[in-house]
Design a protein around this motif. Structure first.
Motif, PDB file in Angstrom:
ATOM      1  N   ILE A   2       0.814  -1.053   0.163  1.00  0.00           N
ATOM      2  CA  ILE A   2       0.068  -0.063  -0.034  1.00  0.00           C
ATOM      3  C   ILE A   2       0.961   1.304  -0.052  1.00  0.00           C
ATOM      4  CG2 ILE A   2      -1.667   1.254   1.441  1.00  0.00           C
ATOM      5  CD1 ILE A   2      -2.775  -1.391   2.326  1.00  0.00           C
ATOM      6  N   ARG A  29      -5.336  -8.735  -3.343  1.00  0.00           N
ATOM      7  CA  ARG A  29      -5.933  -7.299  -3.923  1.00  0.00           C
ATOM      8  C   ARG A  29      -4.817  -6.488  -3.952  1.00  0.00           C
ATOM      9  NH1 ARG A  29     -10.037  -4.376  -0.015  1.00  0.00           N
ATOM     10  NH2 ARG A  29      -8.509  -3.490   0.704  1.00  0.00           N
ATOM     11  N   LEU A  90       2.586  -5.998  11.243  1.00  0.00           N
ATOM     12  CA  LEU A  90       1.715  -5.162  12.257  1.00  0.00           C
ATOM     13  C   LEU A  90       1.708  -6.079  13.657  1.00  0.00           C
ATOM     14  CD1 LEU A  90      -1.348  -4.034  10.254  1.00  0.00           C
ATOM     15  CD2 LEU A  90       0.609  -2.720  11.086  1.00  0.00           C
ATOM     16  N   GLU A  93      -1.032  -3.763  19.982  1.00  0.00           N
ATOM     17  CA  GLU A  93      -0.232  -2.886  21.025  1.00  0.00           C
ATOM     18  C   GLU A  93      -1.214  -3.409  22.056  1.00  0.00           C
ATOM     19  OE1 GLU A  93       0.924   1.109  20.027  1.00  0.00           O
ATOM     20  OE2 GLU A  93      -0.108   1.414  22.080  1.00  0.00           O
ATOM     21  N   LEU A  96      -2.107  -2.295  27.646  1.00  0.00           N
ATOM     22  CA  LEU A  96      -3.275  -2.143  28.648  1.00  0.00           C
ATOM     23  C   LEU A  96      -3.752  -3.538  28.816  1.00  0.00           C
ATOM     24  CD1 LEU A  96      -5.301   0.796  27.055  1.00  0.00           C
ATOM     25  CD2 LEU A  96      -3.877   0.788  29.267  1.00  0.00           C
ATOM     26  N   CYS A 127     -11.297  -6.563  20.391  1.00  0.00           N
ATOM     27  CA  CYS A 127     -11.704  -6.851  19.165  1.00  0.00           C
ATOM     28  C   CYS A 127     -11.042  -5.855  18.352  1.00  0.00           C
ATOM     29  CB  CYS A 127     -13.251  -6.576  18.924  1.00  0.00           C
ATOM     30  SG  CYS A 127     -13.935  -4.933  19.220  1.00  0.00           S
ATOM     31  N   GLY A 128     -10.812  -6.150  17.147  1.00  0.00           N
ATOM     32  CA  GLY A 128     -10.230  -5.366  15.997  1.00  0.00           C
ATOM     33  C   GLY A 128      -8.655  -5.587  15.953  1.00  0.00           C
ATOM     34  N   ASN A 129      -7.783  -4.727  15.741  1.00  0.00           N
ATOM     35  CA  ASN A 129      -6.370  -5.003  15.417  1.00  0.00           C
ATOM     36  C   ASN A 129      -5.525  -5.042  16.827  1.00  0.00           C
ATOM     37  OD1 ASN A 129      -6.500  -5.106  12.792  1.00  0.00           O
ATOM     38  ND2 ASN A 129      -4.872  -3.434  12.359  1.00  0.00           N
ATOM     39  N   VAL A 130      -6.128  -4.777  17.902  1.00  0.00           N
ATOM     40  CA  VAL A 130      -5.513  -4.909  19.229  1.00  0.00           C
ATOM     41  C   VAL A 130      -5.737  -6.479  19.553  1.00  0.00           C
ATOM     42  CG1 VAL A 130      -7.614  -4.588  20.720  1.00  0.00           C
ATOM     43  CG2 VAL A 130      -5.133  -3.798  21.409  1.00  0.00           C
ATOM     44  N   ASN A 134      -6.321  -7.521  11.556  1.00  0.00           N
ATOM     45  CA  ASN A 134      -7.335  -7.854  10.474  1.00  0.00           C
ATOM     46  C   ASN A 134      -7.053  -7.575   9.075  1.00  0.00           C
ATOM     47  OD1 ASN A 134     -10.198  -8.659  11.718  1.00  0.00           O
ATOM     48  ND2 ASN A 134      -9.070  -7.512  13.388  1.00  0.00           N
ATOM     49  N   ASP A 135      -7.590  -8.289   7.908  1.00  0.00           N
ATOM     50  CA  ASP A 135      -7.164  -7.783   6.745  1.00  0.00           C
ATOM     51  C   ASP A 135      -7.868  -6.433   6.084  1.00  0.00           C
ATOM     52  OD1 ASP A 135      -6.488 -10.295   6.671  1.00  0.00           O
ATOM     53  OD2 ASP A 135      -7.774 -11.392   5.596  1.00  0.00           O
ATOM     54  N   VAL A 136      -9.292  -6.265   6.632  1.00  0.00           N
ATOM     55  CA  VAL A 136      -9.906  -5.210   6.259  1.00  0.00           C
ATOM     56  C   VAL A 136     -10.888  -4.704   7.331  1.00  0.00           C
ATOM     57  CG1 VAL A 136     -10.133  -5.713   3.765  1.00  0.00           C
ATOM     58  CG2 VAL A 136     -11.725  -6.552   5.136  1.00  0.00           C
ATOM     59  N   ASP A 138     -13.826  -3.731   7.548  1.00  0.00           N
ATOM     60  CA  ASP A 138     -15.107  -4.385   7.627  1.00  0.00           C
ATOM     61  C   ASP A 138     -15.130  -5.346   8.890  1.00  0.00           C
ATOM     62  OD1 ASP A 138     -16.521  -3.335   4.741  1.00  0.00           O
ATOM     63  OD2 ASP A 138     -14.320  -3.784   4.915  1.00  0.00           O
TER      64      ASP A 138
HETATM   65  C1  LIG Z   1      -1.261   0.746   5.805  1.00  0.00           C
HETATM   66  C2  LIG Z   1      -2.496   0.230   6.099  1.00  0.00           C
HETATM   67  C3  LIG Z   1      -3.440   0.390   4.892  1.00  0.00           C
HETATM   68  C4  LIG Z   1      -4.640  -0.241   5.098  1.00  0.00           C
HETATM   69  N1  LIG Z   1      -5.708   0.102   4.064  1.00  0.00           N
HETATM   70  C5  LIG Z   1      -6.916  -0.555   4.270  1.00  0.00           C
HETATM   71  C6  LIG Z   1      -7.852  -0.464   3.246  1.00  0.00           C
HETATM   72  O1  LIG Z   1      -7.585  -0.196   2.160  1.00  0.00           O
HETATM   73  N2  LIG Z   1      -9.174  -1.127   3.436  1.00  0.00           N
HETATM   74  C7  LIG Z   1      -9.587  -1.754   4.463  1.00  0.00           C
HETATM   75  O2  LIG Z   1     -10.532  -2.000   4.908  1.00  0.00           O
HETATM   76  N3  LIG Z   1      -8.391  -1.818   5.631  1.00  0.00           N
HETATM   77  C8  LIG Z   1      -7.248  -1.324   5.485  1.00  0.00           C
HETATM   78  N4  LIG Z   1      -6.305  -1.583   6.736  1.00  0.00           N
HETATM   79  C9  LIG Z   1      -6.576  -2.175   7.760  1.00  0.00           C
HETATM   80  C10 LIG Z   1      -7.512  -1.447   8.657  1.00  0.00           C
HETATM   81  O3  LIG Z   1      -6.976   0.133   8.711  1.00  0.00           O
HETATM   82  C11 LIG Z   1      -7.448  -2.063  10.030  1.00  0.00           C
HETATM   83  O4  LIG Z   1      -7.879  -3.371  10.024  1.00  0.00           O
HETATM   84  C12 LIG Z   1      -8.427  -1.114  10.900  1.00  0.00           C
HETATM   85  O5  LIG Z   1      -8.163   0.336  11.103  1.00  0.00           O
HETATM   86  C13 LIG Z   1      -8.266  -1.706  12.633  1.00  0.00           C
HETATM   87  O6  LIG Z   1      -9.464  -0.906  13.139  1.00  0.00           O
HETATM   88  P1  LIG Z   1      -9.087  -0.847  14.892  1.00  0.00           P
HETATM   89  O7  LIG Z   1     -10.197   0.143  15.192  1.00  0.00           O
HETATM   90  O8  LIG Z   1      -8.946  -2.165  15.426  1.00  0.00           O
HETATM   91  O9  LIG Z   1      -7.609  -0.343  15.132  1.00  0.00           O
HETATM   92  P2  LIG Z   1      -6.797   1.210  14.662  1.00  0.00           P
HETATM   93  O10 LIG Z   1      -7.683   1.624  13.514  1.00  0.00           O
HETATM   94  O11 LIG Z   1      -5.498   1.005  14.552  1.00  0.00           O
HETATM   95  O12 LIG Z   1      -7.498   2.350  15.700  1.00  0.00           O
HETATM   96  C14 LIG Z   1      -6.831   2.140  17.039  1.00  0.00           C
HETATM   97  C15 LIG Z   1      -6.855   3.440  17.556  1.00  0.00           C
HETATM   98  O13 LIG Z   1      -6.635   3.201  19.145  1.00  0.00           O
HETATM   99  C16 LIG Z   1      -5.814   4.343  19.408  1.00  0.00           C
HETATM  100  N5  LIG Z   1      -4.875   3.938  20.708  1.00  0.00           N
HETATM  101  C17 LIG Z   1      -4.244   3.236  20.872  1.00  0.00           C
HETATM  102  N6  LIG Z   1      -3.468   3.129  22.091  1.00  0.00           N
HETATM  103  C18 LIG Z   1      -4.380   3.736  22.851  1.00  0.00           C
HETATM  104  C19 LIG Z   1      -4.579   4.069  24.220  1.00  0.00           C
HETATM  105  N7  LIG Z   1      -3.674   3.653  25.114  1.00  0.00           N
HETATM  106  N8  LIG Z   1      -5.630   5.100  24.653  1.00  0.00           N
HETATM  107  C20 LIG Z   1      -6.385   5.675  23.631  1.00  0.00           C
HETATM  108  N9  LIG Z   1      -6.246   5.415  22.598  1.00  0.00           N
HETATM  109  C21 LIG Z   1      -5.364   4.525  21.942  1.00  0.00           C
HETATM  110  C22 LIG Z   1      -4.859   4.632  18.458  1.00  0.00           C
HETATM  111  O14 LIG Z   1      -4.275   5.827  18.226  1.00  0.00           O
HETATM  112  C23 LIG Z   1      -5.994   4.314  17.166  1.00  0.00           C
HETATM  113  O15 LIG Z   1      -6.531   5.462  16.649  1.00  0.00           O
HETATM  114  C24 LIG Z   1      -5.090  -0.940   6.497  1.00  0.00           C
HETATM  115  C25 LIG Z   1      -4.030  -0.887   7.377  1.00  0.00           C
HETATM  116  C26 LIG Z   1      -2.903  -0.362   7.150  1.00  0.00           C
HETATM  117  C27 LIG Z   1      -1.803  -0.489   8.064  1.00  0.00           C
END
Ligand SMILES: Cc1cc2nc3c(=O)[nH]c(=O)nc-3n(C[C@H](O)[C@H](O)[C@H](O)COP(=O)(O)OP(=O)(O)OC[C@H]3O[C@@H](n4cnc5c(N)ncnc54)[C@H](O)[C@@H]3O)c2cc1C
Length: 245
Positions: A2, A29, A90, A93, A96, A127-130, A134-136, A138
């Protein structure tokens, strides 16, 4: 991949993307839309042998690696460039979660959770990336909805008791599986990554469920919804495994 596309769109000339694995570690993709569409070469089984330059990067030497990631002598190629961008994967993190004392999964780098995304600490959800990468987005949204429903059940005192839950265990063919235990009250969606690319793959969950897939890759998470009866009849941990070519 990307970032290679993003840099191209911002006016940089991306000479190559090097990947140490013999297959792309990202989504197909992204291989197509980020690299092929922009004529950026993808060098599989390649790594950086040397970075040249003093005050700033002037060139990079790439080298091919064997299946044990040892450099293959004589395959070095020097690429003149002013920037080297490293993508090292990735990692969830979880400071916590660890400080809170929840049980962790060394495969995902995230917490161990139930099918409601509740950790081993009642009232703490993940849930989510913590939880796992995850791939996407959604998928992340969907997990968030299930976790929110779990939080509602917990607040209402209707969360199933964890001691009655069925453990889910991956065998050595599986890279990772989430959740780690299920209530067996409802059909459960398992999020699975295989360990290596496979063709004509059969995925088995316990003794009562199987799904055939034309192919599976570690970079593409498999979502599979398993009927609750499979867990109810297990009488112990349910093993997730797969076989293929
Ligand atoms: C380079 C890149 C490109 C991507 N492109 C796509 C795409 O085109 N389409 C798609 O569907 N997915 C894409 N993804 C995947 C998608 O971004 C992730 O799957 C999604 O953002 C994960 O969501 P999340 O809420 O779990 O985590 P995040 O989006 O990472 O959100 C976590 C949030 O928690 C905050 N945080 C962390 N620690 C603390 C704390 N101690 N206190 C308070 N806040 C905190 C962080 O600052 C962040 O804002 C991409 C990922 C990357 C890395």
């Amino acid at each position: 991949m990307i970032m290679a596309r993003r840099l191209t769109l911002e006016g940089a000339q991306v000479k190559a993307v090097a990947e140490v694995l013999p297959y792309p570690s990202g989504l197909v993709r992204n291989v197509v839309q980020c690299l092929h569409d922009f004529n950026i070469p993808l060098l599989l089984s390649h790594t950086v042998a040397e970075v040249h330059g003093d005050r700033r990067v002037e060139a990079v030497t790439l080298v091919r690696v064997d299946e044990r990631w040892n450099p293959v002598q004589g395959t070095e190629q020097r690429i003149e460039c002013d920037t080297l961008l490293l993508s090292v994967g990735l990692i969830p993190e979880n400071e916590l979660s660890k400080a809170a004392g929840v049980a962790m999964d060394s495969r995902t780098g995230g917490a161990c959770v139930s099918d409601f995304f509740e950790t081993t600490l009642p009232g703490v959800f993940s849930c989510g990336n913590v939880l796992h990468v995850n791939d996407v987005v959604d998928n992340v949204s969907s997990e968030g909805e299930t976790a929110a429903h779990g939080a509602y059940l917990r607040l209402k005192g209707r969360m199933p008791d964890r001691t009655s839950m069925v453990p889910i265990e991956p065998d050595e063919t599986i890279g990772q599986v989430v959740p780690h235990h299920v209530s067996a009250q409802n059909d459960a969606t398992l999020h699975i990554r295989v360990k290596r690319p496979m063709k004509k793959m059969t995925l088995r969950v316990g003794d009562g469920f199987e799904k055939k897939l034309p192919f599976a890759r570690p970079s593409e998470m498999i979502w599979v919804t398993v009927p609750k009866e499979v867990f109810r009849s297990a009488g112990g941990p349910v093993v997730v495994r797969c076989e293929g070519r």
